[in-house]
Design a protein around this motif. Structure first.
Motif, PDB file in Angstrom:
ATOM      1  N   ARG A   1       0.857  -1.184   0.000  1.00 55.59           N
ATOM      2  CA  ARG A   1       0.000   0.000   0.000  1.00 55.59           C
ATOM      3  C   ARG A   1       0.887   1.225   0.000  1.00 55.59           C
ATOM      4  O   ARG A   1       1.746   1.370   0.865  1.00 55.59           O
ATOM      5  CB  ARG A   1      -0.921  -0.009   1.221  1.00 55.59           C
ATOM      6  CG  ARG A   1      -1.951  -1.128   1.197  1.00 55.59           C
ATOM      7  CD  ARG A   1      -2.712  -1.228   2.498  1.00 55.59           C
ATOM      8  NE  ARG A   1      -3.705  -2.303   2.456  1.00 55.59           N
ATOM      9  CZ  ARG A   1      -4.354  -2.756   3.534  1.00 55.59           C
ATOM     10  NH1 ARG A   1      -4.115  -2.218   4.734  1.00 55.59           N
ATOM     11  NH2 ARG A   1      -5.238  -3.732   3.409  1.00 55.59           N
ATOM     12  N   LEU A   2       0.654   2.083  -0.947  1.00 56.05           N
ATOM     13  CA  LEU A   2       1.486   3.268  -1.149  1.00 56.05           C
ATOM     14  C   LEU A   2       0.719   4.500  -0.716  1.00 56.05           C
ATOM     15  O   LEU A   2      -0.384   4.772  -1.220  1.00 56.05           O
ATOM     16  CB  LEU A   2       1.894   3.371  -2.625  1.00 56.05           C
ATOM     17  CG  LEU A   2       2.723   4.576  -3.045  1.00 56.05           C
ATOM     18  CD1 LEU A   2       4.052   4.581  -2.325  1.00 56.05           C
ATOM     19  CD2 LEU A   2       2.937   4.567  -4.554  1.00 56.05           C
ATOM     20  N   THR A   3       1.284   5.239   0.235  1.00 61.44           N
ATOM     21  CA  THR A   3       0.678   6.473   0.733  1.00 61.44           C
ATOM     22  C   THR A   3       1.626   7.624   0.444  1.00 61.44           C
ATOM     23  O   THR A   3       2.769   7.635   0.915  1.00 61.44           O
ATOM     24  CB  THR A   3       0.401   6.386   2.241  1.00 61.44           C
ATOM     25  OG1 THR A   3      -0.419   5.243   2.500  1.00 61.44           O
ATOM     26  CG2 THR A   3      -0.301   7.640   2.724  1.00 61.44           C
ATOM     27  N   LEU A   4       1.163   8.596  -0.332  1.00 65.79           N
ATOM     28  CA  LEU A   4       1.985   9.732  -0.714  1.00 65.79           C
ATOM     29  C   LEU A   4       1.900  10.822   0.347  1.00 65.79           C
ATOM     30  O   LEU A   4       0.934  10.897   1.115  1.00 65.79           O
ATOM     31  CB  LEU A   4       1.524  10.276  -2.069  1.00 65.79           C
ATOM     32  CG  LEU A   4       1.553   9.289  -3.239  1.00 65.79           C
ATOM     33  CD1 LEU A   4       1.071   9.969  -4.507  1.00 65.79           C
ATOM     34  CD2 LEU A   4       2.935   8.721  -3.443  1.00 65.79           C
ATOM     35  N   PRO A   5       2.912  11.702   0.408  1.00 65.46           N
ATOM     36  CA  PRO A   5       2.863  12.806   1.378  1.00 65.46           C
ATOM     37  C   PRO A   5       1.733  13.777   1.059  1.00 65.46           C
ATOM     38  O   PRO A   5       1.282  13.886  -0.089  1.00 65.46           O
ATOM     39  CB  PRO A   5       4.237  13.465   1.219  1.00 65.46           C
ATOM     40  CG  PRO A   5       4.711  13.068  -0.136  1.00 65.46           C
ATOM     41  CD  PRO A   5       4.155  11.698  -0.381  1.00 65.46           C
ATOM     42  N   GLU A   6       1.261  14.475   2.069  1.00 70.06           N
ATOM     43  CA  GLU A   6       0.169  15.425   1.884  1.00 70.06           C
ATOM     44  C   GLU A   6       0.599  16.541   0.938  1.00 70.06           C
ATOM     45  O   GLU A   6       1.699  17.068   1.026  1.00 70.06           O
ATOM     46  CB  GLU A   6      -0.251  16.019   3.229  1.00 70.06           C
ATOM     47  CG  GLU A   6      -0.868  15.009   4.178  1.00 70.06           C
ATOM     48  CD  GLU A   6      -1.355  15.672   5.443  1.00 70.06           C
ATOM     49  OE1 GLU A   6      -1.285  16.909   5.515  1.00 70.06           O
ATOM     50  OE2 GLU A   6      -1.807  14.949   6.353  1.00 70.06           O
TER      51      GLU A   6
ATOM     52  N   GLU B   1      -3.417   9.788 -12.501  1.00 72.63           N
ATOM     53  CA  GLU B   1      -3.273  10.739 -11.410  1.00 72.63           C
ATOM     54  C   GLU B   1      -2.772  10.033 -10.157  1.00 72.63           C
ATOM     55  O   GLU B   1      -3.256   8.949  -9.798  1.00 72.63           O
ATOM     56  CB  GLU B   1      -4.616  11.418 -11.132  1.00 72.63           C
ATOM     57  CG  GLU B   1      -4.534  12.500 -10.064  1.00 72.63           C
ATOM     58  CD  GLU B   1      -5.873  13.157  -9.827  1.00 72.63           C
ATOM     59  OE1 GLU B   1      -5.960  13.990  -8.901  1.00 72.63           O
ATOM     60  OE2 GLU B   1      -6.836  12.827 -10.554  1.00 72.63           O
ATOM     61  N   ALA B   2      -1.790  10.633  -9.495  1.00 71.17           N
ATOM     62  CA  ALA B   2      -1.206  10.029  -8.299  1.00 71.17           C
ATOM     63  C   ALA B   2      -2.182  10.115  -7.133  1.00 71.17           C
ATOM     64  O   ALA B   2      -2.789  11.162  -6.882  1.00 71.17           O
ATOM     65  CB  ALA B   2       0.106  10.728  -7.956  1.00 71.17           C
ATOM     66  N   MET B   3      -2.331   9.005  -6.422  1.00 68.41           N
ATOM     67  CA  MET B   3      -3.208   8.906  -5.258  1.00 68.41           C
ATOM     68  C   MET B   3      -2.771   7.698  -4.436  1.00 68.41           C
ATOM     69  O   MET B   3      -1.986   6.877  -4.908  1.00 68.41           O
ATOM     70  CB  MET B   3      -4.667   8.744  -5.705  1.00 68.41           C
ATOM     71  CG  MET B   3      -4.920   7.460  -6.484  1.00 68.41           C
ATOM     72  SD  MET B   3      -6.642   7.262  -6.984  1.00 68.41           S
ATOM     73  CE  MET B   3      -6.741   8.556  -8.216  1.00 68.41           C
TER      74      MET B   3
END
Length: 423
Positions: free
Chosen positions: A374-379, A393-395
């Protein structure tokens, strides 16, 4: 002799016209020679295909049917002509009954796969975008378990054909690559290929054969064509200008992952011979009078997620389809992250190499194996993913490995070479 001297004197007096004429004649000769070589390649491929077509068919058998998904817009609109001249004659000579379905707009291949009927083989004629749409539409079907067993052939007609090196020998000749890929379909040898299921929070999943790429190197690669006026310096210029605008390029990314799973043994494609009737009757009576004891079901172990915090300018979640014939202990996807302590010069140098091979990573890169991540990008992080060279789109996403989900036709010689490579 006087006539020869006169000719040379004329050429000397009109040396500008003579130079232009010599260049035109040389280019024309080189062009004609290239056309001749292409014709020789086509003729040799058609002769091999004719041998397949001459094979006798049993009375109870029928001709093989193939559904071809063709993207005419690939190769700057030349894909239809390339297919008709180089691939279609080979399939016809081999006795394959083909149904060609041409796409008219982006995303149509996904809808066409929802309506596709059962076929003996599926052939994708296009590039990475066409292949990804076909795979996504195929695996979104409710009956995808049935259709995922259909062998798939890939004819490289696009500007990016990332899966081709894993299936066929590539050369600098487009015609040779197309004919070789078509002949590998006729040979009938297949290889299992892993698939990545990439799912966001709300949207339907997208499926990929190569991987998901996010970061600075991806962003620069998408802008290199804007600096076309700089010629051979455009790649260096794109990386340098990007460092001026957004340095430092390191982002903090959170990755949660599950450990890779052991790979089950390969099943024997040949079914064992059926026992005789008397043996089957005795076995059934024995099981009836003394049925075997049922083993208690083992409780499923809870999933253990491991969280990793990475600071990197580039993240690539990829399959191991670069060598699909390799025998592995575990089924796993690879998470690669570039180190974040690079200088501007190192960033430009590595970026030049990644333009040629995006899957290239250095020894200092962080490499993790997982079955699910699971990939979580910075805010506030904006940008795009590259999923098999297509922009999304990146999410936050979950990437799940579907091991050996599909089967692709592969060249026999290419498979032998992949098997012989050191692991």
């Amino acid at each position: 002799m006087a006539r020869v001297v006169k000719v040379f004197r004329t050429l000397r007096n009109h040396w500008k016209k003579s130079t232009v004429a010599a260049c035109v004649v040389s280019y024309g000769g080189f062009w004609l020679y290239g056309k001749h070589c292409d014709s020789v390649v086509r003729r040799e491929a058609c002769q091999l295909a004719r041998e397949f077509g001459r094979q006798q068919v049993a009375p109870q058998e029928r001709l093989k049917k193939a559904t071809v998904i063709l993207n005419p817009a690939a190769s700057n609109g030349k894909a239809n002509n390339l297919f008709e001249k180089n691939a279609a004659p080979i399939l016809h000579l081999a006795g394959v009954e083909i149904t060609v379905v041409k796409t008219d707009y982006e995303g149509q291949a996904k809808k066409l796969m929802e309506l596709m009927e059962q076929t003996d083989m599926l052939i994708v004629a296009g590039g990475d975008g066409t292949l990804q749409e076909v795979i996504t539409g195929l695996l979104r079907r409710p009956d995808q378990e049935v259709f995922s067993s259909t062998p798939i052939g890939f004819i490289p007609l696009g500007s990016h054909n990332s899966l081709s090196p894993s299936l066929h020998f590539l050369s600098d000749n487009k015609v040779k690559d197309i004919t070789a890929a078509t002949l590998s379909i006729l040979q009938g040898e297949t290889v299992p290929v892993d698939v990545l299921q990439i799912k966001g929070e709300k949207e339907q999943p997208v499926f990929a054969l190569i991987g998901l790429r996010w970061g600075a190197f991806r962003d620069v690669a998408a802008k290199i064509s804007k600096y076309w006026y700089l010629g051979p310096l455009k790649t260096n210029a794109a990386h340098w200008f990007h460092t001026l605008r957004e340095w430092p390029l390191v982002h903090d990314v959170s990755v949660s992952l599950l450990a890779p799973r052991p790979r089950p043994p390969d099943l024997d494609p040949q079914r064992p011979p059926r026992p005789n009737l008397l043996h089957r009757i005795i076995r059934r009576l024995k099981n009836y009078w003394s049925p075997p004891a049922e083993e208690p079901l083992k409780p499923e172990e809870p999933e253990t997620w491991e969280e990793q915090q990475l600071s990197t300018p580039e993240l690539y979640i990829q399959t191991l389809n670069k060598n699909p014939a390799e025998r592995r202990i575990n089924d796993a996807l690879m998470i690669c992250a570039e180190p974040g302590n690079r200088t501007v010069g190192e960033f430009i140098s590595v970026g030049n190499k990644k333009v040629k091979d995006p899957t290239l990573f250095t020894e200092n890169s962080t490499k993790l194996e997982a079955s699910v991540c699971r990939l979580t990008l910075p805010e506030g992080a904006a940008g795009f993913y590259n999923i098999d060279n297509e922009e999304y789109e990146a999410m936050p996403v979950e990437v799940r490995l579907l091991p050996r989900k599909l089967r692709f036709f592969i060249s026999t010689k290419r498979r032998e070479e992949l098997v012989s490579q050191p692991q």
